[in-house]
Design a protein around this motif. Structure first.
Motif, PDB file in Angstrom:
ATOM      1  N   MET A  83       0.865  -1.205   0.000  1.00 21.43           N
ATOM      2  CA  MET A  83       0.000   0.000   0.000  1.00 21.43           C
ATOM      3  C   MET A  83       0.890   1.239   0.000  1.00 21.43           C
ATOM      4  SD  MET A  83      -3.183   0.570   2.475  1.00 21.43           S
ATOM      5  CE  MET A  83      -4.822   0.004   2.110  1.00 21.43           C
ATOM      6  N   ASN A  84       0.738   2.113  -0.971  1.00 18.93           N
ATOM      7  CA  ASN A  84       1.551   3.323  -0.930  1.00 18.93           C
ATOM      8  C   ASN A  84       0.771   4.439  -0.225  1.00 18.93           C
ATOM      9  OD1 ASN A  84      -0.209   4.449  -2.775  1.00 18.93           O
ATOM     10  ND2 ASN A  84       1.113   4.010  -4.538  1.00 18.93           N
ATOM     11  N   ARG A  85       1.409   5.603  -0.127  1.00 19.42           N
ATOM     12  CA  ARG A  85       0.772   6.635   0.716  1.00 19.42           C
ATOM     13  C   ARG A  85      -0.554   7.120   0.131  1.00 19.42           C
ATOM     14  NH1 ARG A  85       3.873  11.777  -1.133  1.00 19.42           N
ATOM     15  NH2 ARG A  85       4.985  10.927  -2.928  1.00 19.42           N
ATOM     16  N   TRP A  86      -0.708   7.049  -1.192  1.00 10.83           N
ATOM     17  CA  TRP A  86      -1.958   7.506  -1.806  1.00 10.83           C
ATOM     18  C   TRP A  86      -3.108   6.593  -1.465  1.00 10.83           C
ATOM     19  CZ3 TRP A  86      -1.303  12.219  -2.939  1.00 10.83           C
ATOM     20  CH2 TRP A  86      -0.062  12.665  -3.444  1.00 10.83           C
ATOM     21  N   THR A  87      -2.860   5.294  -1.561  1.00 16.47           N
ATOM     22  CA  THR A  87      -3.956   4.373  -1.224  1.00 16.47           C
ATOM     23  C   THR A  87      -4.268   4.456   0.262  1.00 16.47           C
ATOM     24  OG1 THR A  87      -2.254   2.652  -1.223  1.00 16.47           O
ATOM     25  CG2 THR A  87      -3.726   2.690  -3.081  1.00 16.47           C
ATOM     26  N   ALA A 125      -5.588   1.714  -8.917  1.00 15.81           N
ATOM     27  CA  ALA A 125      -5.188   1.504 -10.314  1.00 15.81           C
ATOM     28  C   ALA A 125      -3.834   2.133 -10.563  1.00 15.81           C
ATOM     29  CB  ALA A 125      -6.233   2.093 -11.251  1.00 15.81           C
ATOM     30  N   ALA A 126      -3.627   3.334 -10.034  1.00 17.24           N
ATOM     31  CA  ALA A 126      -2.350   4.013 -10.241  1.00 17.24           C
ATOM     32  C   ALA A 126      -1.224   3.223  -9.590  1.00 17.24           C
ATOM     33  CB  ALA A 126      -2.404   5.425  -9.658  1.00 17.24           C
ATOM     34  N   ALA A 127      -1.491   2.689  -8.390  1.00 16.84           N
ATOM     35  CA  ALA A 127      -0.470   1.892  -7.706  1.00 16.84           C
ATOM     36  C   ALA A 127      -0.139   0.647  -8.515  1.00 16.84           C
ATOM     37  CB  ALA A 127      -0.971   1.495  -6.322  1.00 16.84           C
ATOM     38  N   ARG A 128      -1.193   0.086  -9.066  1.00 20.54           N
ATOM     39  CA  ARG A 128      -1.014  -1.124  -9.865  1.00 20.54           C
ATOM     40  C   ARG A 128      -0.146  -0.828 -11.099  1.00 20.54           C
ATOM     41  NH1 ARG A 128      -1.797  -6.735  -9.814  1.00 20.54           N
ATOM     42  NH2 ARG A 128      -1.170  -7.219 -11.926  1.00 20.54           N
ATOM     43  N   GLN A 129      -0.467   0.279 -11.751  1.00 22.75           N
ATOM     44  CA  GLN A 129       0.294   0.647 -12.948  1.00 22.75           C
ATOM     45  C   GLN A 129       1.754   0.920 -12.601  1.00 22.75           C
ATOM     46  OE1 GLN A 129      -0.959   1.288 -16.474  1.00 22.75           O
ATOM     47  NE2 GLN A 129       1.223   0.881 -16.560  1.00 22.75           N
ATOM     48  N   ARG A 130       1.955   1.477 -11.421  1.00 26.60           N
ATOM     49  CA  ARG A 130       3.311   1.771 -10.966  1.00 26.60           C
ATOM     50  C   ARG A 130       4.133   0.486 -10.858  1.00 26.60           C
ATOM     51  NH1 ARG A 130       5.092   6.329  -7.717  1.00 26.60           N
ATOM     52  NH2 ARG A 130       3.001   7.106  -7.333  1.00 26.60           N
TER      53      ARG A 130
END
Ligand code: C2E
Ligand code: CA
Ligand code: CA
Length: 759
Positions: free
Chosen positions: A1-5, A239-244
């Motif tokens: 989990m990154n800070r955005w999620t 989705a953004a984390a996934r793409q990352r």
């Protein structure tokens, strides 16, 4: 989990918490719930932005995520505008301001545009056509459901919706349908498949909101505000984390079941219509029957398609499996299951690209003997057993391969000492192996090379070392050292040269007369091969027969010698009559005797030339004859055909005398070494007796066994005289006649005929 999620989850959690407190205690204003959406959209937009900046995306991917980012911010703005309105109307729910509808509508358009621009990775026209068809089906199916359960009720609601709310609802529904159908076909590429699915799911979350608003009353609308719509923000950060984290995945085929699902989906509203008789005039039951039939038919068609699809999948799987099997077969040896030469080369290339590696080549000693004397099954058993020995000795991380026949290779990556492996192999083969309990002996060549060395060089060097090991008598290991390679590669060159020479017809036969010692009459000829090399001139057999034997080229070369000798001898008989010569003798190498076609070749050479079998005498050396049951059987078969066998270089081997009993020989050729110097000293002196002992013994033995004799290498008349005294009747040597081209032999025969005619 990154800070955005984390942030998105926290905000969403707080929203839910607030909602719970608010419903239970009535504390605070309803307008607070309207804050969740703008904050979530801000977080989502920022997470996409940060991902876009830190990941190297393909242009299509960059464009897509930019659109999503813009969508997030537009959504956020649209909902932010609603917040003051909500505070103003609280505790009543606010109407959707026109500005919000416009901004959110624009956001949905941007998102739709973004999704539609993502390439699907489909190339052929037919595929594209099929896909469009599928997508239209899926879109219509999806839309029908959304229309029936979402849009239509909204339009026909008892409390009519504002136009703005209706516009948002319709657009969100269209986006949901479009995105879902699109996303099912993304095979991978610029936008990660899972990320794309998460984005598409936002459409569904919006649709869920619409449904909630319609069926959930004011609470429904609130849950939609606090949980439904904002959850799309969480989906986008995910989705953004996934793409990352996306790695380049192999494109997978898009969903094939979606259109069928859509077909089934259409049945849902239809069934609903069927149930809600308010759409039907009472008593019009035929309508229901038709609808029922339509639903059943479409359902069954969808089911049938599903079955077809499942069958196709099974077929595909089978295909994949057989492809894998084929690939395995193409790279492995069926007998031992080891890698084959091609795969070994590949692995060696890879190992050397990574760093140092050693290659150990192992070759069984006397494998041919096992094969010939015990049969191919025993030979196969031995190979399998030896493969197991190698596998165990090589240990994990090593690659073991069977390169050819009885030649094996071990690849040791890094700096595993090859000597250790060879040692383990030697220990394992100290006791008999295989079902036959055979003792296996092997020779091995080893080379270690630093990373970056061409695989071919390592293999060549290990091979050169193996060659040296074999030369030293086998059953040992030789590590490559400088200078070993040269002779081997010279042989390799000669081998290639020989092959070409045979194809180009550069070989000739010369014939050396076998002469009756008493009257000088030619009784036979020995055929000796010569190589008329375009640059090197006449090459003597001593220089190329060993290479031809090693490369196996002696088999086709020997076949040619045999046929040519038969042809020439038959031609002489045709020209000068049956008494022109008693025998024509080609030389035969042991390798030829191992050739499964040898007996047939002899029969064919005789049949094709018309030469009577008893005029052919094959010259074989002792060592060739002493090669096990197989050779012995071949020789008896040839003997049974009436062909005579001559033992060449007789007396030089170890078991000459005992050999004569086991072997159907008709002629012995006393080796030149017993003729040399035989004339020196007066007979009767001890030195001369010693020198003549072998020559005497051989002729006596031959007489006792009724064998013919030929004394080889006679270089002067004194030698001839002494041999006559000893009892020899036929000789061969430079003194009696050098090897010569067939025309000269023809001339000799013609001269003899003239003399006979004159007499
Ligand atoms: P070999 O079968 O013992 O043939 C006799 C060799 O002794 C021949 O050498 C011949 O030229 C040589 N020779 C004959 N008389 C004399 C003599 O009085 N003095 C001396 N010093 N030499 C004499 P060549 O032709 O060089 O052949 C050498 C060997 O090569 C042959 O020995 C034979 O083993 C092999 N060879 C020749 N032709 C063929 C062939 O067609 N097939 C096979 N497999 N081997 C062959
Ligand atoms: Ca010979
Ligand atoms: Ca000889």
């Amino acid at each position: 989990m990154n800070r955005w999620t984390t942030a998105a989850t926290t905000v969403l959690g707080l929203g839910v918490l607030w909602y719970a407190v608010w419903t239970l205690t009535g504390f605070g204003s309803i307008a607070v719930g309207y804050l969740v959406m703008p904050v979530m959209m801000l977080i989502a937009g920022l997470s996409v932005r940060s991902m876009r900046r830190s990941v190297g995306l393909a242009p299509a991917g960059r464009r897509f995520w930019l659109m999503i980012e813009v969508t997030c911010h537009l959504f956020g703005m649209g909902y932010a505008i609603m917040v003051p309105a909500a505070f103003r109307t609280a505790p009543e729910l606010p109407a959707v301001p026109v500005v919000t509808a416009v901004v959110v509508g624009a956001a949905v358009l941007v998102a739709m545009w973004g999704v539609s621009q993502v390439p699907l990775g489909v190339t052929t026209r037919a595929e594209r056509g099929k896909q469009w068809l599928d997508r239209v089906i899926a879109f219509l199916g999806c839309s029908a459901v959304l229309w029936h359960f979402g849009v239509a009720p909204a339009i026909m609601a008892a409390e009519p919706w504002s136009t703005a709310a209706l516009v948002i609802t319709v657009m969100v529904c269209v986006f949901a349908a479009g995105a879902v159908t699109k996303v099912s076909y993304i095979a991978g590429g610029p936008v990660d498949r899972t990320a794309m699915r998460l984005v598409a799911a936002t459409g569904l979350s919006a649709a869920a909101l619409v449904l909630l608003s319609i069926y959930g009353g004011p609470h429904g609308a609130m849950i939609g505000q606090v949980l439904g719509m904002p959850s799309s923000g969480l989906l986008i950060t995910l989705a953004a984390a996934r793409q990352r984290a996306a790695v380049d995945r192999r494109p997978r085929p898009g969903n094939v079941w979606l259109p069928y699902l859509a077909v089934a989906a259409v049945d849902l509203p239809v069934a609903d219509v069927l149930i809600q008789s308010r759409y039907w005039a009472p008593g019009v039951w035929e309508g229901r029957v038709i609808v029922l039939a339509a639903v059943t038919v479409t359902g069954l068609v969808a089911l049938r398609q599903y079955v077809v699809w499942r069958d196709n999948m099974a077929l595909l799987r089978e295909n994949r499996e057989s492809e894998q099997r084929l690939r395995h077969e193409a790279t492995h040896d069926p007998l031992t299951g080891l890698a084959n030469r091609a795969l070994f080369r590949q692995r060696l290339d890879a190992a050397l690209a990574d760093g140092p590696a050693s290659v150990l080549l192992a070759d069984l000693d006397e494998f041919k003997t096992v094969n010939d004397s015990l049969g191919h099954d025993a030979g196969d058993g031995l190979l399998v057993a030896f493969a197991d020995v190698l596998r165990d000795a090589a240990g994990p991380g090593a690659e073991v391969a069977r390169l050819a026949g009885d030649e094996f290779a071990v690849l040791l990556p890094g700096d595993v000492p090859g000597e250790l492996v060879a040692e383990r192999m030697a220990i394992a083969t100290a006791l008999p192996v295989s079902d036959q309990r055979l003792l296996v002996r092997f020779s091995a060549g080893l080379d270690t090379a630093p990373g970056g060395t061409p695989a071919s060089r390592v293999l060549r060097r290990a091979d050169a070392a193996l060659y040296v090991a074999k030369e030293r008598g086998g059953a040992n290991l030789v590590r490559y050292a400088d200078g070993m390679e040269r002779p081997a590669s010279a042989h390799a060159r000669l081998g290639g040269d020989l092959r070409r020479a045979l194809a180009d017809g550069e070989f000739r036969l010369v014939y050396q007369p076998l002469v009756a010692l008493t009257d000088g009459r030619i009784v036979g000829v020995e055929a000796l091969v010569r190589w008329e090399h375009p640059e090197r001139g006449m090459v003597s057999p001593a220089d190329f027969i060993p290479a031809a034997e090693r490369t196996g080229l002696i088999v086709p070369l020997g076949r040619w010698v045999l046929r040519e000798t038969c042809r020439q001898a038959a031609a002489w008989i045709a020209e000068f009559g049956p008494d022109v010569l008693e025998k024509a003798s080609p030389n035969v190498s042991v390798r030829q005797l191992h050739d499964p076609d040898f007996v047939a070749d002899v029969a064919a050479a005789l049949a094709d030339s018309g030469l009577p079998a008893d005029r052919l005498a094959l010259e074989l050396t002792e060592s060739a004859v002493l090669r096990g049951h197989h050779v012995s059987r071949v020789l008896h078969e040839v003997h049974a055909m009436g062909v005579r066998l001559a033992l060449d270089d007789f007396g030089t081997g170890e078991s000459s005398l005992s050999l004569l009993r086991a072997f159907p020989a008709a002629i012995v050729k006393l080796d030149k070494s017993f003729v040399d110097n035989i004339e020196i000293d007066e007979p009767g002196t001890p030195e001369a007796d010693a020198r003549q002992a072998v020559a005497r013994a051989v002729v006596q033995l031959a007489r006792a066994l009724s064998l013919d004799t030929v004394a080889e290498g006679i270089e002067n008349q004194e030698q001839a005289d002494r041999l006559i005294q000893l009892g020899y009747t036929v000789g061969q040597g430079y003194h009696l006649g050098r090897p010569m081209p067939p025309e000269q032999i023809t001339a000799l025969f013609a001269a003899r005929r003239r003399v006979a005619a004159a007499a």
